[in-house]
Design a protein around this motif. Structure first.
Motif, PDB file in Angstrom:
ATOM      1  N   SER A 258     108.048  30.169  56.862  1.00  0.00           N
ATOM      2  CA  SER A 258     107.481  30.521  58.167  1.00  0.00           C
ATOM      3  C   SER A 258     108.528  31.156  59.076  1.00  0.00           C
ATOM      4  O   SER A 258     108.227  32.064  59.857  1.00  0.00           O
ATOM      5  N   ASP A 259     109.771  30.652  59.007  1.00  0.00           N
ATOM      6  CA  ASP A 259     110.850  31.271  59.795  1.00  0.00           C
ATOM      7  C   ASP A 259     111.158  32.678  59.288  1.00  0.00           C
ATOM      8  O   ASP A 259     111.612  33.532  60.048  1.00  0.00           O
ATOM      9  N   TYR A 261     108.851  34.774  57.272  1.00  0.00           N
ATOM     10  CA  TYR A 261     107.726  35.718  57.195  1.00  0.00           C
ATOM     11  C   TYR A 261     106.702  35.588  58.318  1.00  0.00           C
ATOM     12  O   TYR A 261     105.713  36.306  58.312  1.00  0.00           O
ATOM     13  N   THR A 262     106.860  34.704  59.233  1.00  0.00           N
ATOM     14  CA  THR A 262     105.952  34.328  60.328  1.00  0.00           C
ATOM     15  C   THR A 262     104.995  33.213  59.881  1.00  0.00           C
ATOM     16  O   THR A 262     104.484  33.238  58.745  1.00  0.00           O
ATOM     17  N   LYS A 265     101.300  34.351  58.684  1.00  0.00           N
ATOM     18  CA  LYS A 265     101.175  34.898  57.325  1.00  0.00           C
ATOM     19  C   LYS A 265     101.206  33.795  56.284  1.00  0.00           C
ATOM     20  O   LYS A 265     100.402  33.783  55.340  1.00  0.00           O
ATOM     21  N   TYR A 373      95.970  35.882  62.416  1.00  0.00           N
ATOM     22  CA  TYR A 373      97.101  36.648  61.894  1.00  0.00           C
ATOM     23  C   TYR A 373      96.955  38.139  62.220  1.00  0.00           C
ATOM     24  O   TYR A 373      97.909  38.796  62.639  1.00  0.00           O
ATOM     25  N   GLN A 377      99.251  37.327  65.757  1.00  0.00           N
ATOM     26  CA  GLN A 377     100.558  36.913  65.258  1.00  0.00           C
ATOM     27  C   GLN A 377     101.714  37.730  65.861  1.00  0.00           C
ATOM     28  O   GLN A 377     102.776  37.204  66.161  1.00  0.00           O
TER      29      GLN A 377
END
Length: 380
Positions: A258-259, A261-262, A265, A373, A377
């Protein structure tokens, strides 16, 4: 790894055992109290509804130091679980489970904010995943231990163990968690202002529906594994360890991804995987080792979406971060309650059918995550 994050994880470890152990000891509780397994499933729902009531009440404590709030919530964890251990009948245990659930969402809400504040730059999602890791470790070690104690001694010992663990949580939060600057008080109405935009509702909806889909199946995992997959009752403890292993890996990997690729996503991708796995469980659960593998994948997915959801709701809830972080746990446990109920209804067709009943819920969760997303996002 920072000691403060470990202390926070001790709290989610206790909460994880309290919440998830009921799935493993459901037959023992039902037999001891003289009720059916579907009726015993109400204890899962009672805990989840306690979360739904307790989390919004967190705004009443918004002016207090975050560390003090955490200590008060741990004390309530102790009270609820000790009462559960002493419950003489169905109604008292139902009330005790409700009380046990009251601090759950509030603890996650405050602990998430503290974890992000203590995180190194660019490591917010990973810090939250470490905090949540306590719950996954509960499923790896705590829930199997609780299930084993229930089988060999009594299910009451399991809840007593959680109550005693609360003393350790209190000590280490007091010792290791530093004073953290409180959030800016935006007033009572200001706490709810973030709910005027669609973004938080998409996250909360995805959380409730996605977890509801998984809990249609997971609430009745014990009888599925024994009656459909053909595992012996003695092997359930080992299988719960496998399920917990999936949760640990899913949560920690998700935090790092998550850090990178967000969170949006990662959450969207994992939720799509959950839909497929639930469908495969319905068709393939009669095959023992495929059933075990799919169980591991689905529990990994369950916690792989947790960190993204927790991080995203804090980011979209400007001015009401504490309420937002607690609300995602309300959504999580509301989904649990609905899932346990719908799964109980589906049991009439056989223990495979709760997984099938969960597919539409999981699919709707995926759609909401995908919309978030695509539309929001980039802003967060």
């Amino acid at each position: 790894m920072k000691k403060s994050l470990i202390a926070l994880a001790f709290g989610t470890l206790g909460l994880g055992i309290a919440e998830f152990v009921m799935m493993g000891i459901l037959p023992d509780v039902a037999k001891d109290l003289g009720i059916s397994i579907p009726v015993a499933g109400h204890f899962i729902s009672a805990y989840a509804l306690g979360v739904c009531v307790g989390a919004p009440a967190l705004i009443l404590a918004r002016k207090h130091p975050l560390k003090h709030i955490l200590l008060a919530l741990v004390a309530l964890i102790m009270v609820g679980n000790i009462c559960a251990a002493m419950a003489p009948n169905y109604w008292v245990l139902l009330l005790a489970r409700f009380i046990s659930g009251l601090p759950h969402g509030a603890y996650f809400g405050v602990a998430s904010i503290v974890a992000e504040k203590l995180a190194d730059k660019g490591k917010g999602s990973e810090a939250v995943s470490i905090m949540i890791a306590g719950m996954t470790i509960a499923n790896l070690f705590g829930v199997p231990l609780g299930t084993s104690l229930s089988n060999s001694i009594s299910w009451r010992v399991t809840f007593l163990l959680v109550g005693c663990w609360g003393v350790i949580i209190l000590y280490y939060i007091w010792r290791w968690v530093p004073h953290v600057e409180g959030l800016k008080d935006t007033g009572f109405k200001g706490q709810f202002r973030f709910l005027k935009t669609p973004a938080p509702w998409l996250i909360l909806g995805a959380t409730a529906l996605g977890n509801g889909g998984v809990f249609c199946w997971y609430s009745y995992i014990n009888p599925l594994l024994t009656d459909v997959s053909g595992f012996s009752a003695g092997s359930i403890t080992g299988l719960m360890v496998l399920a917990g292993f999936g949760m640990v890996v899913g949560n920690l990997v998700s935090g790092r991804l998550s850090d990178r690729y967000t969170p949006g996503k990662v959450g969207t991708t994992v939720q799509a995987m959950i839909c497929i796995v639930l469908l495969l469980i319905f068709f393939l659960s009669p095959y023992p080792w495929l059933s075990a593998l799919l169980m591991c994948l689905c529990t990994a997915g369950l916690f792989a979406v947790s960190s993204p959801e927790q991080v995203l709701i804090i980011r979209v809830a400007k001015g009401g971060e504490m309420l937002g972080a607690a609300c995602v746990q309300v959504a999580f446990n509301l989904g649990n309650a609905i899932g346990a109920y719908v799964g109980g209804l589906a049991i009439s067709g056989g223990y495979r059918y709760p997984a099938l009943a969960g597919v539409p819920f999981a699919m709707l969760g995926f759609i909401l995550f995908l919309v978030f997303y695509k539309k929001y996002q980039a802003k967060y």
